[in-house]
Design a protein around this motif. Structure first.
Motif, PDB file in Angstrom:
ATOM      1  N   UNK A 144     -31.287  37.995  29.723  1.00 29.97           N
ATOM      2  CA  UNK A 144     -32.480  37.155  29.806  1.00 29.97           C
ATOM      3  C   UNK A 144     -32.792  36.986  31.291  1.00 29.97           C
ATOM      4  N   UNK A 145     -33.586  36.020  31.658  1.00 27.48           N
ATOM      5  CA  UNK A 145     -33.976  35.895  33.067  1.00 27.48           C
ATOM      6  C   UNK A 145     -32.844  35.390  33.965  1.00 27.48           C
ATOM      7  N   UNK A 146     -31.763  34.874  33.362  1.00 24.50           N
ATOM      8  CA  UNK A 146     -30.725  34.223  34.163  1.00 24.50           C
ATOM      9  C   UNK A 146     -29.341  34.843  34.053  1.00 24.50           C
ATOM     10  N   UNK A 147     -29.050  35.568  32.958  1.00 20.45           N
ATOM     11  CA  UNK A 147     -27.669  36.040  32.758  1.00 20.45           C
ATOM     12  C   UNK A 147     -27.632  37.302  31.910  1.00 20.45           C
ATOM     13  N   UNK A 148     -26.506  38.003  32.007  1.00 14.84           N
ATOM     14  CA  UNK A 148     -26.265  39.175  31.177  1.00 14.84           C
ATOM     15  C   UNK A 148     -25.768  38.721  29.812  1.00 14.84           C
ATOM     16  N   UNK A 149     -26.325  39.274  28.759  1.00 13.38           N
ATOM     17  CA  UNK A 149     -25.966  38.873  27.399  1.00 13.38           C
ATOM     18  C   UNK A 149     -25.057  39.898  26.718  1.00 13.38           C
ATOM     19  N   UNK A 150     -25.345  41.173  26.892  1.00 11.79           N
ATOM     20  CA  UNK A 150     -24.517  42.262  26.376  1.00 11.79           C
ATOM     21  C   UNK A 150     -24.297  43.251  27.510  1.00 11.79           C
ATOM     22  N   UNK A 151     -23.082  43.768  27.627  1.00  8.58           N
ATOM     23  CA  UNK A 151     -22.754  44.660  28.741  1.00  8.58           C
ATOM     24  C   UNK A 151     -21.856  45.773  28.212  1.00  8.58           C
ATOM     25  N   UNK A 152     -22.263  47.013  28.397  1.00  9.17           N
ATOM     26  CA  UNK A 152     -21.495  48.152  27.898  1.00  9.17           C
ATOM     27  C   UNK A 152     -21.324  49.188  29.001  1.00  9.17           C
ATOM     28  N   UNK A 153     -20.165  49.884  28.988  1.00  6.21           N
ATOM     29  CA  UNK A 153     -19.839  50.845  30.038  1.00  6.21           C
ATOM     30  C   UNK A 153     -19.315  52.148  29.444  1.00  6.21           C
ATOM     31  N   UNK A 154     -19.553  53.242  30.149  1.00  7.62           N
ATOM     32  CA  UNK A 154     -19.012  54.536  29.747  1.00  7.62           C
ATOM     33  C   UNK A 154     -19.085  55.492  30.927  1.00  7.62           C
ATOM     34  N   UNK A 155     -18.252  56.527  30.869  1.00  5.14           N
ATOM     35  CA  UNK A 155     -18.268  57.533  31.923  1.00  5.14           C
ATOM     36  C   UNK A 155     -19.566  58.341  31.901  1.00  5.14           C
ATOM     37  N   UNK A 156     -20.220  58.392  30.743  1.00  8.70           N
ATOM     38  CA  UNK A 156     -21.477  59.124  30.618  1.00  8.70           C
ATOM     39  C   UNK A 156     -22.682  58.196  30.661  1.00  8.70           C
ATOM     40  N   UNK A 157     -23.735  58.616  31.365  1.00  5.89           N
ATOM     41  CA  UNK A 157     -24.941  57.793  31.445  1.00  5.89           C
ATOM     42  C   UNK A 157     -25.544  57.574  30.069  1.00  5.89           C
ATOM     43  N   UNK A 158     -25.724  58.661  29.329  1.00  2.00           N
ATOM     44  CA  UNK A 158     -26.333  58.546  28.008  1.00  2.00           C
ATOM     45  C   UNK A 158     -25.457  57.713  27.080  1.00  2.00           C
ATOM     46  N   UNK A 159     -24.145  57.907  27.161  1.00  2.00           N
ATOM     47  CA  UNK A 159     -23.231  57.139  26.314  1.00  2.00           C
ATOM     48  C   UNK A 159     -23.357  55.638  26.574  1.00  2.00           C
ATOM     49  N   UNK A 160     -23.494  55.262  27.839  1.00  2.00           N
ATOM     50  CA  UNK A 160     -23.602  53.837  28.175  1.00  2.00           C
ATOM     51  C   UNK A 160     -24.831  53.224  27.514  1.00  2.00           C
ATOM     52  N   UNK A 161     -25.969  53.926  27.579  1.00  2.00           N
ATOM     53  CA  UNK A 161     -27.180  53.399  26.947  1.00  2.00           C
ATOM     54  C   UNK A 161     -27.041  53.392  25.423  1.00  2.00           C
ATOM     55  N   UNK A 162     -26.411  54.423  24.856  1.00  2.00           N
ATOM     56  CA  UNK A 162     -26.213  54.467  23.412  1.00  2.00           C
ATOM     57  C   UNK A 162     -25.302  53.324  22.958  1.00  2.00           C
ATOM     58  N   UNK A 163     -24.296  52.995  23.759  1.00  2.00           N
ATOM     59  CA  UNK A 163     -23.420  51.867  23.419  1.00  2.00           C
ATOM     60  C   UNK A 163     -24.197  50.551  23.411  1.00  2.00           C
TER      61      UNK A 163
END
Length: 251
Positions: A144-163
């Motif tokens: 939202x405007x103040x904080x991160x609500x969901x955060x996902x990580x991966x070695x692959x760029x596309x994988x991170x967005x898919x997560x």
């Protein structure tokens, strides 16, 4: 497992001499994804949040529109295998959402303060601890405007967005007034994944490609790149960002 990276000795040159030092590498392992008992795909990814990755891939392929369309989803992060089953009545293999359907919701009239873009970019960087340890991890977040609500990580760029897409399918957050942040270059495939989440604003640390900008323009998304420190560039639909003027030449 592997979240802190995998230690590997490297021969490091400090400008004067070589020294052997241990360095942390981003974990990347092969994974197999089975759908209804058949191999759907094989790929490499980071060995965590595999269920989110599975949901995101199924959504991008047009095989599901919600997590409820699966009768089973098992992600084994030790064997690096994913097993999913579709509910028979919900099968929609091969069905892709039209451009018009993907654009629904993009007309949301939010006004994002400049300070929020700057603050979220800083919070996003601070949250990317795996990247700071290894230098080899990408991240995607919903905020939202103040904080991160969901955060996902991966070695692959596309994988991170898919997560992140999969996490949104699973968590079903209210997307009103929400933004997406991404750690790397925005190519067309990354923009595609972000557009399916439903947020009208995508903020990236790095540059967008020309095709990504064209897609963002068509789908009514505000695309921001090079969001670092106090600075950032707005490539499409600047009207959602506080202080912009329509006379700037962007649509």
């Amino acid at each position: 497992m592997y979240e802190d990276g995998i230690g590997r000795e490297a021969l490091c040159f400090d400008g004067e001499r070589f020294q052997r030092r241990e360095r942390q590498l981003a974990a990347e392992l092969p994974c197999r994804f089975y759908l209804d008992g058949e191999l759907l795909s094989s790929f490499s990814c980071s060995p965590w949040q595999l269920s989110d990755l599975a949901l995101g891939e199924l959504r991008i392929r047009g095989l599901i529109r919600s997590a409820s369309e699966l009768s089973e989803l098992i992600a084994d992060e030790e064997k690096m295998e994913i097993h999913a089953r579709l509910r028979p009545r919900d099968r929609c293999r091969g069905e892709e959402l039209s451009g018009e359907e993907r654009m629904r919701g993009r007309e949301e009239r939010i006004l994002v303060p400049i300070r929020s873009v700057q603050k979220l970019s800083r919070l996003f960087n601070e949250a990317s601890r795996k990247f700071h340890r290894t230098g080899g991890i990408h991240a995607a977040a919903l905020a939202d405007f103040e904080r991160l609500l969901l955060f996902r990580e991966d070695v692959g760029r596309r994988n991170a967005m898919e997560k992140l897409l999969g996490a949104c399918l699973k968590e079903e957050p209210d997307l009103s007034g929400k933004l997406i942040l991404f750690s790397g270059r925005i190519a067309a495939e990354i923009l595609e994944g972000a557009s399916l989440i439903g947020s009208p604003v995508l903020i990236a640390v790095s540059a967008p490609s020309s095709m990504a900008v064209e897609l963002a323009e068509k789908r009514g998304m505000t695309l921001i790149g090079f969001a670092r420190g106090e600075e950032f560039n707005i490539y499409t639909h600047p009207e959602r960002i506080e202080g912009t003027m329509l006379s700037s030449g962007l649509n």
